[in-house]
Design a protein around this motif. Structure first.
Motif, PDB file in Angstrom:
ATOM      1  N   THR A  48       0.805  -1.227   0.000  1.00  0.00           N
ATOM      2  CA  THR A  48       0.000   0.000   0.000  1.00  0.00           C
ATOM      3  C   THR A  48       0.834   1.271   0.000  1.00  0.00           C
ATOM      4  O   THR A  48       0.311   2.342  -0.336  1.00  0.00           O
ATOM      5  N   ASN A  49       2.101   1.202   0.368  1.00  0.00           N
ATOM      6  CA  ASN A  49       2.927   2.405   0.271  1.00  0.00           C
ATOM      7  C   ASN A  49       3.006   2.907  -1.160  1.00  0.00           C
ATOM      8  O   ASN A  49       3.063   4.116  -1.413  1.00  0.00           O
ATOM      9  N   GLU A  50       3.019   1.991  -2.112  1.00  0.00           N
ATOM     10  CA  GLU A  50       3.041   2.362  -3.523  1.00  0.00           C
ATOM     11  C   GLU A  50       1.631   2.652  -4.043  1.00  0.00           C
ATOM     12  O   GLU A  50       1.407   3.623  -4.761  1.00  0.00           O
ATOM     13  N   LEU A  51       0.670   1.832  -3.644  1.00  0.00           N
ATOM     14  CA  LEU A  51      -0.685   1.977  -4.163  1.00  0.00           C
ATOM     15  C   LEU A  51      -1.348   3.264  -3.701  1.00  0.00           C
ATOM     16  O   LEU A  51      -2.131   3.872  -4.443  1.00  0.00           O
ATOM     17  N   ARG A  52      -1.067   3.690  -2.485  1.00  0.00           N
ATOM     18  CA  ARG A  52      -1.722   4.881  -1.929  1.00  0.00           C
ATOM     19  C   ARG A  52      -1.586   6.103  -2.825  1.00  0.00           C
ATOM     20  O   ARG A  52      -2.517   6.887  -3.003  1.00  0.00           O
ATOM     21  N   ASP A  53      -0.406   6.293  -3.390  1.00  0.00           N
ATOM     22  CA  ASP A  53      -0.132   7.467  -4.221  1.00  0.00           C
ATOM     23  C   ASP A  53      -0.411   7.225  -5.698  1.00  0.00           C
ATOM     24  O   ASP A  53      -0.005   8.025  -6.552  1.00  0.00           O
TER      25      ASP A  53
END
Length: 299
Positions: A48-53
């Motif tokens: 989710t660190n990548e998906l969030r943005d």
């Protein structure tokens, strides 16, 4: 709204008083006569660190996958060696990507806590969207882990003006996203006690600030692992001397590497060697503090 230097007292005092620290909730005694309480937490952000943005990089997504594939099993093995239980704060999307992980942790007695839907930034959301995501996340974690979350850690420790009200509507017993003390305290909203226990965090007790790497940005690891162990150890020793709370935040995709796991393993050894530390989940610590203070829950 005018520039801050032009605000009247009602404006700046109102902003400050939205979410405030109330009475200190450090109990007179910890269970079993322990000298201090230890709250170990792991934010299982994973992909989710990548998906969030809105990121779509397979490389960045694989970094998150490492947290589940390698980091978390190493963390669990270290905890199991001492019989310690910890709290895992999990975005709902991470839980959906790795459902067996959440079920296994819960079955082993670890806590699964709220950590947003997709590690969103709450302060960028309107009330309806933030509420929908928090409620959907709670429902998802309950379905996967078998127990409804009783506490939260906001993604990136970010609060909107609506976050606390939504937490109260969810009936949460505690939060672990604020910074106003070393020890547990009751959250006050606009001057009124809420009955919610705060288990405060701090960036210096977080592994990510020392080790985060972004190839295309300015973030680079800057602290040797030995120095991070020294910082965490000094924080623990200070809490032990005070008879208070030592709360540590870690991430499977950060601490879970071969060259960093010794930080956690060494710290756990030192905590175990003391022989009089109560290592417990955030939920259990919050319950003990609330009971000792006679909190009746939310008001």
């Amino acid at each position: 709204m005018s520039e801050p230097h032009g605000w009247d007292e009602t404006t700046w005092r109102g902003l400050v008083n939205q979410v405030r620290a109330g009475r200190n909730l450090r109990p007179d005694t910890w269970p079993g006569g322990a000298r201090c309480a230890v709250a170990l937490s792991f934010d299982s952000d994973h992909e989710t660190n990548e998906l969030r943005d809105g990121g779509q990089s397979p490389a960045r997504l694989s970094w998150g996958e490492f947290g589940s594939r390698r980091g978390l099993p190493r963390i669990r093995a270290a905890l199991d060696r001492h019989g310690f239980k910890a709290s895992f704060f999990v975005p709902a999307v991470s839980a959906l990507l790795h459902p067996d992980e959440q079920r296994d942790l819960a079955q082993d007695g670890h806590e699964i806590g709220l950590h947003g839907w997709i590690h969103e930034v709450n302060s960028r959301l309107d009330h309806a969207t933030e509420r929908d995501l928090m409620f959907r996340a709670a429902d998802t974690l309950e379905r996967l882990a078998g127990t409804r979350p009783v506490g939260m850690r906001t993604p990136s420790w970010d609060y909107s003006p609506n976050t606390l009200a939504i937490a109260r509507e969810l009936g949460l017993a505690y939060d672990s996203s604020l910074f106003a003390d070393d020890d547990p305290y009751e959250i006050v909203a606009d001057g009124e006690p809420t009955g919610i226990v705060e288990l405060p965090v701090e960036w210096i007790r977080d592994d990510a600030v020392y080790f985060t790497m972004n190839r295309f940005g300015a973030q680079r690891p800057y602290t040797p692992p030995e120095a991070v162990l020294d910082i965490f150890t000094r924080e623990f020793e200070g809490a032990y001397a005070d008879g208070g709370l030592f709360l540590l935040t870690m991430h499977p995709h950060v601490i879970g590497y071969r060259s960093r796991m010794f930080i956690l393993e060494t710290l756990l050894e030192r905590i175990a060697d003391r022989g009089d530390c109560w290592v417990a989940t955030h939920a259990d610590i919050a319950r003990h503090c609330a009971a000792a203070a006679g909190l009746k829950g939310q008001t």
